[in-house]
Design a protein around this motif. Structure first.
Motif, PDB file in Angstrom:
ATOM      1  N   VAL A  68      56.725  84.346  38.267  1.00  0.00           N
ATOM      2  CA  VAL A  68      57.486  85.385  37.567  1.00  0.00           C
ATOM      3  C   VAL A  68      56.882  85.637  36.185  1.00  0.00           C
ATOM      4  CG1 VAL A  68      59.717  85.879  36.477  1.00  0.00           C
ATOM      5  CG2 VAL A  68      59.640  85.064  38.820  1.00  0.00           C
ATOM      6  N   GLY A  69      56.456  84.582  35.503  1.00  0.00           N
ATOM      7  CA  GLY A  69      55.817  84.757  34.197  1.00  0.00           C
ATOM      8  C   GLY A  69      54.538  85.564  34.295  1.00  0.00           C
ATOM      9  N   ILE A  70      53.732  85.284  35.323  1.00  0.00           N
ATOM     10  CA  ILE A  70      52.485  86.034  35.518  1.00  0.00           C
ATOM     11  C   ILE A  70      52.788  87.489  35.850  1.00  0.00           C
ATOM     12  CG2 ILE A  70      50.472  86.265  37.022  1.00  0.00           C
ATOM     13  CD1 ILE A  70      50.481  83.200  37.224  1.00  0.00           C
ATOM     14  N   VAL A  71      53.761  87.713  36.705  1.00  0.00           N
ATOM     15  CA  VAL A  71      54.128  89.082  37.096  1.00  0.00           C
ATOM     16  C   VAL A  71      54.635  89.860  35.882  1.00  0.00           C
ATOM     17  CG1 VAL A  71      55.782  90.426  38.442  1.00  0.00           C
ATOM     18  CG2 VAL A  71      54.533  88.554  39.510  1.00  0.00           C
ATOM     19  N   GLU A  72      55.396  89.227  35.006  1.00  0.00           N
ATOM     20  CA  GLU A  72      55.895  89.907  33.806  1.00  0.00           C
ATOM     21  C   GLU A  72      54.744  90.342  32.905  1.00  0.00           C
ATOM     22  OE1 GLU A  72      58.574  87.120  32.041  1.00  0.00           O
ATOM     23  OE2 GLU A  72      60.248  87.716  33.320  1.00  0.00           O
ATOM     24  N   VAL A  73      53.733  89.486  32.762  1.00  0.00           N
ATOM     25  CA  VAL A  73      52.578  89.837  31.928  1.00  0.00           C
ATOM     26  C   VAL A  73      51.839  91.024  32.530  1.00  0.00           C
ATOM     27  CG1 VAL A  73      50.312  89.043  31.151  1.00  0.00           C
ATOM     28  CG2 VAL A  73      52.292  87.552  30.925  1.00  0.00           C
ATOM     29  N   PHE A  74      51.598  90.981  33.843  1.00  0.00           N
ATOM     30  CA  PHE A  74      50.878  92.075  34.478  1.00  0.00           C
ATOM     31  C   PHE A  74      51.683  93.368  34.503  1.00  0.00           C
ATOM     32  CE2 PHE A  74      48.113  88.764  36.231  1.00  0.00           C
ATOM     33  CZ  PHE A  74      46.885  89.341  35.963  1.00  0.00           C
ATOM     34  N   SER A  75      52.990  93.287  34.697  1.00  0.00           N
ATOM     35  CA  SER A  75      53.797  94.515  34.709  1.00  0.00           C
ATOM     36  C   SER A  75      53.871  95.119  33.309  1.00  0.00           C
ATOM     37  CB  SER A  75      55.196  94.247  35.263  1.00  0.00           C
ATOM     38  OG  SER A  75      55.911  93.381  34.410  1.00  0.00           O
ATOM     39  N   ALA A  76      53.893  94.287  32.266  1.00  0.00           N
ATOM     40  CA  ALA A  76      53.864  94.817  30.900  1.00  0.00           C
ATOM     41  C   ALA A  76      52.537  95.514  30.643  1.00  0.00           C
ATOM     42  CB  ALA A  76      54.084  93.694  29.886  1.00  0.00           C
ATOM     43  N   GLY A  77      51.445  94.917  31.113  1.00  0.00           N
ATOM     44  CA  GLY A  77      50.139  95.558  30.965  1.00  0.00           C
ATOM     45  C   GLY A  77      50.061  96.875  31.721  1.00  0.00           C
ATOM     46  N   MET A  78      50.612  96.914  32.922  1.00  0.00           N
ATOM     47  CA  MET A  78      50.600  98.149  33.710  1.00  0.00           C
ATOM     48  C   MET A  78      51.442  99.224  33.042  1.00  0.00           C
ATOM     49  SD  MET A  78      48.593  98.193  36.209  1.00  0.00           S
ATOM     50  CE  MET A  78      49.199  99.620  37.053  1.00  0.00           C
ATOM     51  N   SER A  79      52.572  98.844  32.460  1.00  0.00           N
ATOM     52  CA  SER A  79      53.395  99.854  31.786  1.00  0.00           C
ATOM     53  C   SER A  79      52.667 100.401  30.556  1.00  0.00           C
ATOM     54  CB  SER A  79      54.760  99.282  31.408  1.00  0.00           C
ATOM     55  OG  SER A  79      54.625  98.316  30.391  1.00  0.00           O
ATOM     56  N   LYS A  80      51.915  99.549  29.846  1.00  0.00           N
ATOM     57  CA  LYS A  80      51.120 100.039  28.709  1.00  0.00           C
ATOM     58  C   LYS A  80      50.035 100.996  29.189  1.00  0.00           C
ATOM     59  CE  LYS A  80      51.675  96.139  25.560  1.00  0.00           C
ATOM     60  NZ  LYS A  80      50.987  95.024  24.887  1.00  0.00           N
ATOM     61  N   LEU A  81      49.379 100.657  30.310  1.00  0.00           N
ATOM     62  CA  LEU A  81      48.343 101.541  30.858  1.00  0.00           C
ATOM     63  C   LEU A  81      48.931 102.875  31.295  1.00  0.00           C
ATOM     64  CD1 LEU A  81      46.108  99.107  32.935  1.00  0.00           C
ATOM     65  CD2 LEU A  81      45.475 100.362  30.888  1.00  0.00           C
TER      66      LEU A  81
END
Length: 153
Positions: A67-80
């Motif tokens: 879940v921690g990894i997914v949160e980091v990647f989803s935050a990055g995707m939302s920034k992109l």
């Protein structure tokens, strides 16, 4: 809340000891108390097949690490995605007409001003800042054709 039924307790042989953790899990809550550490420094030990936090040195469940990894990647995707939307919006407002780009480049000159191709007078940015008069393109094209066929008039 969880849909799992809570098992009824029978008290025929006296009071049974009920584990509070089991009731919490049945209601969809976790067994473990909430920790103040956010587990940002995870260490993945492949030899022992475990995940632990380098800050608090507590073992972290695999699902929580995921879940921690997914949160980091989803935050990055939302920034992109936000950046992509901003770029698309900026491209919409960009000058696309070659004529407008040529005029803009001519007006950037500090010593020269563009001339009207017909009357050869200077066109300054102040002349068109308040808007320009407009006419039908078809009328202008027809007038130019007449002028070319009858050069005497």
């Amino acid at each position: 809340m969880s849909d799992a039924p809570i098992e009824p307790q029978d008290y025929i042989y006296g009071v049974k000891v009920v584990q509070i953790e089991d009731l919490r899990v049945a209601r969809g809550l976790t067994r473990r108390p909430a920790s103040s550490c956010r587990h940002k420094q995870l260490v993945y030990d492949q030899g022992e097949r475990r995940v632990w936090c380098q800050d608090c040195e507590a073992e972290v469940e695999a699902f929580d690490a995921f879940v921690g990894i997914v949160e980091v990647f989803s935050a990055g995707m939302s920034k992109l995605n936000t950046r992509r939307r901003e770029l698309a919006e900026a491209e919409q407002f960009q000058i696309r007409s070659r004529a407008a780009k040529v005029m803009d480049e001519a007006w950037r000159s500090t010593k020269m001003a563009p001339l009207c191709p017909h009357c050869m007078t200077a066109i300054l940015p102040e002349d068109v800042a308040g808007g320009v008069a407009k006419t039908s393109k078809s009328l202008v094209v027809a007038a130019r054709k007449r002028k070319q066929t009858n050069p005497t008039s």
